[in-house]
Scaffold this active site. Structure first.
Site, PDB file in Angstrom:
ATOM      1  N   GLY A  17      49.170  16.378  -2.508  1.00 45.25           N
ATOM      2  CA  GLY A  17      48.919  17.959  -1.701  1.00 45.25           C
ATOM      3  C   GLY A  17      47.709  18.305  -1.780  1.00 45.25           C
ATOM      4  N   GLY A  21      43.206  24.139  -0.444  1.00 48.39           N
ATOM      5  CA  GLY A  21      43.493  24.960  -1.682  1.00 48.39           C
ATOM      6  C   GLY A  21      42.812  24.360  -3.064  1.00 48.39           C
ATOM      7  N   TYR A 172      62.251  28.961  -8.543  1.00 44.30           N
ATOM      8  CA  TYR A 172      61.040  28.580  -8.714  1.00 44.30           C
ATOM      9  C   TYR A 172      60.474  28.508  -9.883  1.00 44.30           C
ATOM     10  CZ  TYR A 172      55.768  28.980  -8.237  1.00 44.30           C
ATOM     11  OH  TYR A 172      54.436  28.727  -8.111  1.00 44.30           O
TER      12      TYR A 172
END
Length: 290
Positions: A17, A21, A172
């Site tokens: 990923g 960011g 989460y």
């Protein structure tokens, strides 16, 4: 500037990923040391709302002084992870460092979190971390035998089982704590082989697309830049893998221990002194010394 020199020079990092960011910031920090960086992420074509692709990330890595490899990969899919790791090893000869950065977020309660979203978060965060680790670990074992200081670094919180963090968003929380349980287990399982497994978590919110989605501009303005996580990651990944493992690190504490005293450059808005605390911070997390 590295506090420990160009200690990642020539190392190969596999980052999940990492097209934007914090993952991209860690990639660029390693690239400035002269590292090889594999970006294994889903975004191969420009996204209408999110900046960055695996290809733009690699272009930035190479501009920063490293060597990059872009591999489109959904870490929920075992075959794709196996293929991504195969390509990484074919290109760079091995893997020294795994950074489990990929994550999905939705801060909603039980009745507002349907099973599709539950499966997405747990599939990427907990299962994806475990799957990627399982596929990469044989190459980290080879790196350990070669004395190349192998590390696993997972972007997940300290294991503070406090109800206040689970109540508002249990799905989460389960997904993120699942990532931390991988750190806990791998540190113990592989310590005799000299493979380090640690987690890193920010004290404050970090100015990323995820925070923009959660809290908009007001939250972004009271956040720190991803570079604080990148600098902290570099310090962790430079430590001897046999001596530093099983730790749940907080970004600014890592840097303070490395000698940093002025954190003003990490403010998303220059001059900001009051930042929003991140989720999952334990009640007893140490404050920076005055």
């Amino acid at each position: 500037m590295s506090l420990q020199g160009n200690t990642l020079s020539g190392k190969t990092l596999f980052i999940t990923g990492g097209s934007r960011g914090i993952g991209l910031a860690i990639a660029l920090r390693a690239a400035r040391d002269g590292a090889n960086v594999v970006i294994a992420a889903k975004t191969a074509e420009p996204h209408p709302k999110l900046a960055g692709t695996i290809h733009t990330a690699v272009a930035e890595i190479e501009a920063a002084g490293g060597q990059g490899l872009a591999v489109q990969c959904d870490i929920r899919e075992e075959a794709q992870v196996v293929e991504a790791v195969r390509q990484a090893v074919a290109r760079f000869g091995g893997i020294d460092i795994l950074v489990n950065n990929a994550s999905a977020i939705q801060l909603t309660g039980t009745l507002a979190t349907d099973m599709k979203r539950y499966d997405l978060m747990n599939g990427i965060n907990a299962r994806g971390t475990y799957l990627t680790g399982r596929v990469v670990l044989p190459h980290l074992q080879a790196a350990a035998k070669a004395g190349r200081n192998p590390h696993i670094l997972t972007l997940s919180p300290p294991l503070a089982m406090e109800p206040r963090w689970f109540g508002p968003n249990v799905a989460y929380a389960i997904a993120k704590y699942g990532m931390s349980l991988c750190t806990l287990g791998w540190a113990e399982e592989f310590k005799r082989e000299g493979i380090a497994a640690n987690s890193l978590w920010p004290r404050t919110t970090i100015a990323t697309a995820a925070i923009q989605m959660v809290g908009g501009d007001p939250m972004m303005k009271q956040s720190r830049l991803p570079s604080i996580m990148a600098d902290a990651a570099q310090e962790i990944l430079s430590k001897p893998s046999r001596a530093f493992t099983g730790n749940f690190c907080i970004d600014d504490l890592v840097l303070y221990e490395a000698g940093v005293r002025d954190f003003s450059a990490y403010a998303a808005v220059p001059g900001t002194r009051k930042f929003l605390p991140d989720f999952f911070l334990p009640k007893d997390v140490a404050e920076l010394p005055e």
